[in-house]
Design a protein around this motif. Structure first.
Motif, mmCIF file in Angstrom:
data_model
loop_
_atom_site.group_PDB
_atom_site.id
_atom_site.type_symbol
_atom_site.label_atom_id
_atom_site.label_comp_id
_atom_site.label_asym_id
_atom_site.label_seq_id
_atom_site.Cartn_x
_atom_site.Cartn_y
_atom_site.Cartn_z
ATOM 1 N N GLN A 32 18.927 -41.139 11.796
ATOM 2 C CA GLN A 32 18.833 -42.233 12.769
ATOM 3 C C GLN A 32 19.528 -43.501 12.269
ATOM 4 O OE1 GLN A 32 14.969 -43.040 14.554
ATOM 5 N NE2 GLN A 32 14.299 -40.978 13.994
ATOM 6 N N PHE A 33 19.780 -43.590 10.968
ATOM 7 C CA PHE A 33 20.403 -44.774 10.374
ATOM 8 C C PHE A 33 21.913 -44.611 10.198
ATOM 9 C CE2 PHE A 33 15.978 -44.957 9.283
ATOM 10 C CZ PHE A 33 15.659 -46.302 9.407
ATOM 11 N N ALA A 34 22.462 -43.492 10.647
ATOM 12 C CA ALA A 34 23.904 -43.245 10.529
ATOM 13 C C ALA A 34 24.674 -44.212 11.427
ATOM 14 C CB ALA A 34 24.225 -41.805 10.912
ATOM 15 N N PRO A 35 25.840 -44.645 10.983
ATOM 16 C CA PRO A 35 26.641 -45.546 11.810
ATOM 17 C C PRO A 35 27.142 -44.842 13.076
ATOM 18 C CG PRO A 35 27.872 -44.866 9.873
ATOM 19 C CD PRO A 35 26.490 -44.316 9.725
ATOM 20 N N ALA A 36 27.486 -45.645 14.063
ATOM 21 C CA ALA A 36 28.020 -45.114 15.319
ATOM 22 C C ALA A 36 29.329 -44.376 15.053
ATOM 23 C CB ALA A 36 28.256 -46.252 16.295
ATOM 24 N N HIS A 37 29.620 -43.383 15.888
ATOM 25 C CA HIS A 37 30.863 -42.626 15.751
ATOM 26 C C HIS A 37 32.072 -43.435 16.210
ATOM 27 C CE1 HIS A 37 29.062 -38.876 14.519
ATOM 28 N NE2 HIS A 37 28.124 -39.066 15.426
ATOM 29 N N ASN A 38 31.863 -44.312 17.194
ATOM 30 C CA ASN A 38 32.934 -45.201 17.625
ATOM 31 C C ASN A 38 32.334 -46.546 18.044
ATOM 32 O OD1 ASN A 38 32.401 -45.314 20.546
ATOM 33 N ND2 ASN A 38 32.941 -43.157 20.525
ATOM 34 N N ALA A 39 33.183 -47.552 18.112
ATOM 35 C CA ALA A 39 32.718 -48.920 18.371
ATOM 36 C C ALA A 39 32.090 -49.084 19.752
ATOM 37 C CB ALA A 39 33.877 -49.891 18.212
ATOM 38 N N GLY A 40 32.427 -48.248 20.710
ATOM 39 C CA GLY A 40 31.898 -48.365 22.062
ATOM 40 C C GLY A 40 30.522 -47.743 22.257
ATOM 41 N N GLU A 41 30.027 -47.073 21.229
ATOM 42 C CA GLU A 41 28.737 -46.397 21.315
ATOM 43 C C GLU A 41 27.600 -47.428 21.322
ATOM 44 O OE1 GLU A 41 26.575 -43.305 18.409
ATOM 45 O OE2 GLU A 41 28.713 -42.897 18.724
ATOM 46 N N PRO A 42 26.632 -47.272 22.218
ATOM 47 C CA PRO A 42 25.517 -48.234 22.240
ATOM 48 C C PRO A 42 24.641 -48.077 20.996
ATOM 49 C CG PRO A 42 25.093 -46.438 23.759
ATOM 50 C CD PRO A 42 26.490 -46.252 23.231
ATOM 51 N N PRO A 43 23.919 -49.144 20.623
ATOM 52 C CA PRO A 43 23.035 -49.039 19.457
ATOM 53 C C PRO A 43 21.992 -47.943 19.660
ATOM 54 C CG PRO A 43 23.131 -51.298 20.282
ATOM 55 C CD PRO A 43 23.864 -50.432 21.262
ATOM 56 N N ARG A 44 21.674 -47.238 18.589
ATOM 57 C CA ARG A 44 20.674 -46.179 18.663
ATOM 58 C C ARG A 44 19.289 -46.769 18.406
ATOM 59 N NH1 ARG A 44 23.404 -41.530 14.902
ATOM 60 N NH2 ARG A 44 25.510 -41.854 15.640
ATOM 61 N N ARG A 45 18.320 -46.267 19.119
ATOM 62 C CA ARG A 45 16.942 -46.685 18.888
ATOM 63 C C ARG A 45 16.344 -45.761 17.835
ATOM 64 N NH1 ARG A 45 11.633 -45.874 21.827
ATOM 65 N NH2 ARG A 45 10.417 -47.639 21.066
ATOM 66 N N LYS A 46 15.787 -46.357 16.798
ATOM 67 C CA LYS A 46 15.137 -45.593 15.736
ATOM 68 C C LYS A 46 13.652 -45.530 16.042
ATOM 69 C CE LYS A 46 18.392 -47.650 12.545
ATOM 70 N NZ LYS A 46 18.926 -48.626 13.484
ATOM 71 N N VAL A 47 13.065 -44.339 16.000
ATOM 72 C CA VAL A 47 11.655 -44.181 16.337
ATOM 73 C C VAL A 47 10.983 -43.202 15.383
ATOM 74 C CG1 VAL A 47 10.000 -43.459 18.115
ATOM 75 C CG2 VAL A 47 12.096 -44.609 18.786
ATOM 76 N N THR A 48 9.758 -43.530 15.012
ATOM 77 C CA THR A 48 8.901 -42.608 14.276
ATOM 78 C C THR A 48 7.522 -42.655 14.922
ATOM 79 O OG1 THR A 48 8.061 -41.945 12.108
ATOM 80 C CG2 THR A 48 8.151 -44.309 12.538
ATOM 81 N N MET A 49 6.808 -41.563 14.875
ATOM 82 C CA MET A 49 5.429 -41.538 15.364
ATOM 83 C C MET A 49 4.516 -41.746 14.165
ATOM 84 S SD MET A 49 5.411 -41.431 18.571
ATOM 85 C CE MET A 49 3.667 -41.232 18.841
ATOM 86 N N VAL A 50 3.680 -42.762 14.255
ATOM 87 C CA VAL A 50 2.764 -43.101 13.180
ATOM 88 C C VAL A 50 1.377 -42.582 13.539
ATOM 89 C CG1 VAL A 50 1.672 -44.992 11.908
ATOM 90 C CG2 VAL A 50 4.071 -45.185 12.638
ATOM 91 N N ARG A 51 0.757 -41.928 12.588
ATOM 92 C CA ARG A 51 -0.644 -41.530 12.735
ATOM 93 C C ARG A 51 -1.422 -42.357 11.725
ATOM 94 N NH1 ARG A 51 -3.280 -37.740 15.317
ATOM 95 N NH2 ARG A 51 -1.440 -36.496 15.703
ATOM 96 N N MET A 52 -2.354 -43.164 12.242
ATOM 97 C CA MET A 52 -3.170 -44.034 11.400
ATOM 98 C C MET A 52 -4.619 -43.785 11.759
ATOM 99 S SD MET A 52 -2.738 -48.045 10.762
ATOM 100 C CE MET A 52 -3.731 -48.871 9.546
#
Length: 108
Positions: A32-52
């Motif tokens: 999820q932290f990898a850079p975009a493949h091209n400059a026109g790609e929208p930002p990626r949303r990083k998500v994790t499910m937390v169990r607390m």
């Protein structure tokens, strides 16, 4: 074609913690932290499910060098931040409730 390189870094890390008797578990997917493949790609949303404890909620994972964690909206709309240091010490903060829990984590 797919190659498996032994000794290569894992693409996902599972973090398991004990915060003053409250179990916390989440996964950080490094892809999820990898850079975009091209400059026109929208930002990626990083998500994790937390169990607390008995609760579960989505959060945005944090990966800064050897520091791991997450931040996001916790229960009842509160803002939460969780940081794990390289030595495994961890701090969870619920800003709205004024809650702060400390503990230890293991990264697998």
């Amino acid at each position: 074609m797919f190659f498996l390189a032994f000794g290569a870094p894992a693409m996902a890390e599972t973090i398991t913690c004990d915060l003053q008797g409250t179990p916390v578990n989440f996964t950080i997917d490094r892809t999820q932290f990898a850079p975009a493949h091209n400059a026109g790609e929208p930002p990626r949303r990083k998500v994790t499910m937390v169990r607390m404890g008995e609760a579960q909620f989505p959060a945005e994972p944090i990966l800064m060098g050897d520091v791991r964690g997450f931040w996001g909206e916790g229960l009842s709309g509160s803002n939460v931040m969780f940081v794990v240091q390289p030595d495994g010490s961890a701090v969870f903060t619920d800003m709205r409730a004024g809650q702060r829990l400390a503990g230890q984590c293991e990264i697998q």
